[in-house]
Enzyme design. Structure first.
Site, PDB file in Angstrom:
ATOM      1  N   ASP A  35      58.409  85.659 103.222  1.00 10.97           N
ATOM      2  CA  ASP A  35      57.095  86.293 103.340  1.00 10.97           C
ATOM      3  C   ASP A  35      56.015  85.217 103.255  1.00 10.97           C
ATOM      4  O   ASP A  35      56.155  84.253 102.497  1.00 10.97           O
ATOM      5  CB  ASP A  35      56.877  87.327 102.229  1.00 10.97           C
TER       6      ASP A  35
HETATM    7  C1  TTP Z   1      48.991  81.343 108.562  1.00  9.90           C
HETATM    8  C2  TTP Z   1      50.011  81.617 109.643  1.00  9.90           C
HETATM    9  C3  TTP Z   1      50.887  82.676 109.566  1.00  9.90           C
HETATM   10  N1  TTP Z   1      51.796  82.909 110.561  1.00  9.90           N
HETATM   11  C4  TTP Z   1      52.730  84.041 110.514  1.00  9.90           C
HETATM   12  C5  TTP Z   1      54.049  83.801 109.773  1.00  9.90           C
HETATM   13  C6  TTP Z   1      54.557  85.212 109.551  1.00  9.90           C
HETATM   14  O1  TTP Z   1      55.376  85.588 110.667  1.00  9.90           O
HETATM   15  C7  TTP Z   1      53.284  86.052 109.536  1.00  9.90           C
HETATM   16  C8  TTP Z   1      53.057  86.711 108.202  1.00  9.90           C
HETATM   17  O2  TTP Z   1      53.742  87.912 108.174  1.00  9.90           O
HETATM   18  P1  TTP Z   1      54.979  88.252 107.244  1.00  9.90           P
HETATM   19  O3  TTP Z   1      54.760  89.626 106.716  1.00  9.90           O
HETATM   20  O4  TTP Z   1      55.232  87.158 106.267  1.00  9.90           O
HETATM   21  O5  TTP Z   1      56.227  88.244 108.229  1.00  9.90           O
HETATM   22  P2  TTP Z   1      56.492  89.022 109.577  1.00  9.90           P
HETATM   23  O6  TTP Z   1      56.068  90.462 109.461  1.00  9.90           O
HETATM   24  O7  TTP Z   1      55.912  88.232 110.713  1.00  9.90           O
HETATM   25  O8  TTP Z   1      58.066  88.950 109.725  1.00  9.90           O
HETATM   26  P3  TTP Z   1      59.220  89.594 108.776  1.00  9.90           P
HETATM   27  O9  TTP Z   1      58.566  90.378 107.671  1.00  9.90           O
HETATM   28  O10 TTP Z   1      60.034  90.450 109.710  1.00  9.90           O
HETATM   29  O11 TTP Z   1      59.979  88.398 108.282  1.00  9.90           O
HETATM   30  O12 TTP Z   1      52.194  85.167 109.824  1.00  9.90           O
HETATM   31  C9  TTP Z   1      51.860  82.067 111.670  1.00  9.90           C
HETATM   32  O13 TTP Z   1      52.690  82.272 112.566  1.00  9.90           O
HETATM   33  N2  TTP Z   1      51.002  81.004 111.738  1.00  9.90           N
HETATM   34  C10 TTP Z   1      50.074  80.736 110.789  1.00  9.90           C
HETATM   35  O14 TTP Z   1      49.310  79.737 110.929  1.00  9.90           O
END
Ligand code: TTP
Length: 263
Positions: free
Chosen positions: A135
């Site tokens: 997460d």
């Molecule tokens: C800050 C930042 C976050 N993110 C993404 C990472 C995570 O995928 C998302 C945060 O959401 P999460 O809830 O952590 O994850 P998710 O819903 O994408 O996937 P899952 O729960 O199925 O594992 O934000 C980026 O891709 N780039 C960035 O610079």
């Protein structure tokens, strides 16, 4: 700069299947270790051990729908399958749980991995399995930003991040299941959080609106993607870039090198 803390893997994870009784802390650290322990136990009782039992094949399961996590794990050289729980994980947390963002993040990573572990266990698996959940949260002045609900939420987040430094915390929960046959099973988990600091340039409302129009904000914590056009919003990063993108894959492999043996 990055901060790393390791949970006591013998502690029961919320929502984890049978965590209280089934967790075997010793088996949580590496697939090879657990397989070796099984082999040693078998050898002790035997009068003349003829052959070493073959190590159990390791299957790594990424419990995530994030294409970024899938890519980062691939880039770190860990072969894996992606599996999402049939029932989406409830990501709500109580206000007292939100008071400590790193702990909150770890809790959600455990829930995500635990949901897939639960389904896997119901299938009476045989072999060695490492299930990974993660997460990511953006944290500014104690306030946690998840994914923006809509355009104005995204605008609010980016205004808050403009011209300042915030934390990006990614927690990873790794569960190891060792099931040499249908009768035997041991399980352990370990959860850690990694933090990077990201400093944003000062952004005008027009620049924020232009960025939001690019459409990459909506499935990203904090409403930006540092790996995409969002890199133009950033002036500096301290800590691991993969932590910001959603999975500290290099640290994960450093801590659990046996993951590289996955088939
Ligand atoms: C800050 C930042 C976050 N993110 C993404 C990472 C995570 O995928 C998302 C945060 O959401 P999460 O809830 O952590 O994850 P998710 O819903 O994408 O996937 P899952 O729960 O199925 O594992 O934000 C980026 O891709 N780039 C960035 O610079």
């Amino acid at each position: 700069m990055s901060e790393e803390t390791f949970e006591n893997e013998a502690a029961a994870a919320e929502g984890a299947p049978g965590a209280g009784e089934a967790v075997a802390a010793e088996s949580a650290l590496g697939a090879g270790e657990a397989a070796a322990a099984e082999g040693a136990a078998a050898a002790e009782g035997a009068e003349t051990p003829e052959t070493e039992p073959a190590p159990l094949p390791l299957t790594v399961v990424l419990a995530s729908g994030s294409p970024r996590r899938h890519r980062l794990l691939n880039e770190a050289g860990v072969k894996h399958v992606v599996r999402l729980p049939q029932v989406p994980v409830d990501e709500t947390l109580e206000p007292d749980q939100l008071a400590d963002p790193a702990e909150a993040c770890k809790k959600l990573a455990e829930r995500k991995a635990g949901a897939v572990v639960q389904e896997l266990l119901a299938e009476n698996p045989v072999g060695m399995f490492a299930v990974i959940g993660a997460d990511t949260m953006v944290v500014k002045d104690g306030q946690i930003f998840g994914k923006p609900a809509n355009l104005s939420d995204g605008k609010h987040m980016l205004r808050q991040l403009s011209g300042a430094t915030h934390s990006v915390i990614t927690a990873v929960s790794l569960w190891l299941i060792s099931a040499p046959d249908a009768e035997k099973l041991s399980m352990g988990f370990r959860t850690f959080a990694d933090e990077s600091l990201v400093t944003f340039k000062s952004l005008t409302d027009d620049e924020i609106a232009d960025y939001l129009r690019k459409g990459e904000s909506f499935d990203k914590a904090g409403a930006y993607a540092i790996q995409g056009e969002g890199r133009h919003l950033v002036s500096s990063v301290q800590g691991a870039m993969d932590t910001v993108i959603g999975l500290p894959a290099k640290k994960l492999v450093e801590q659990f090198p046996d993951l590289l043996q996955a088939k």
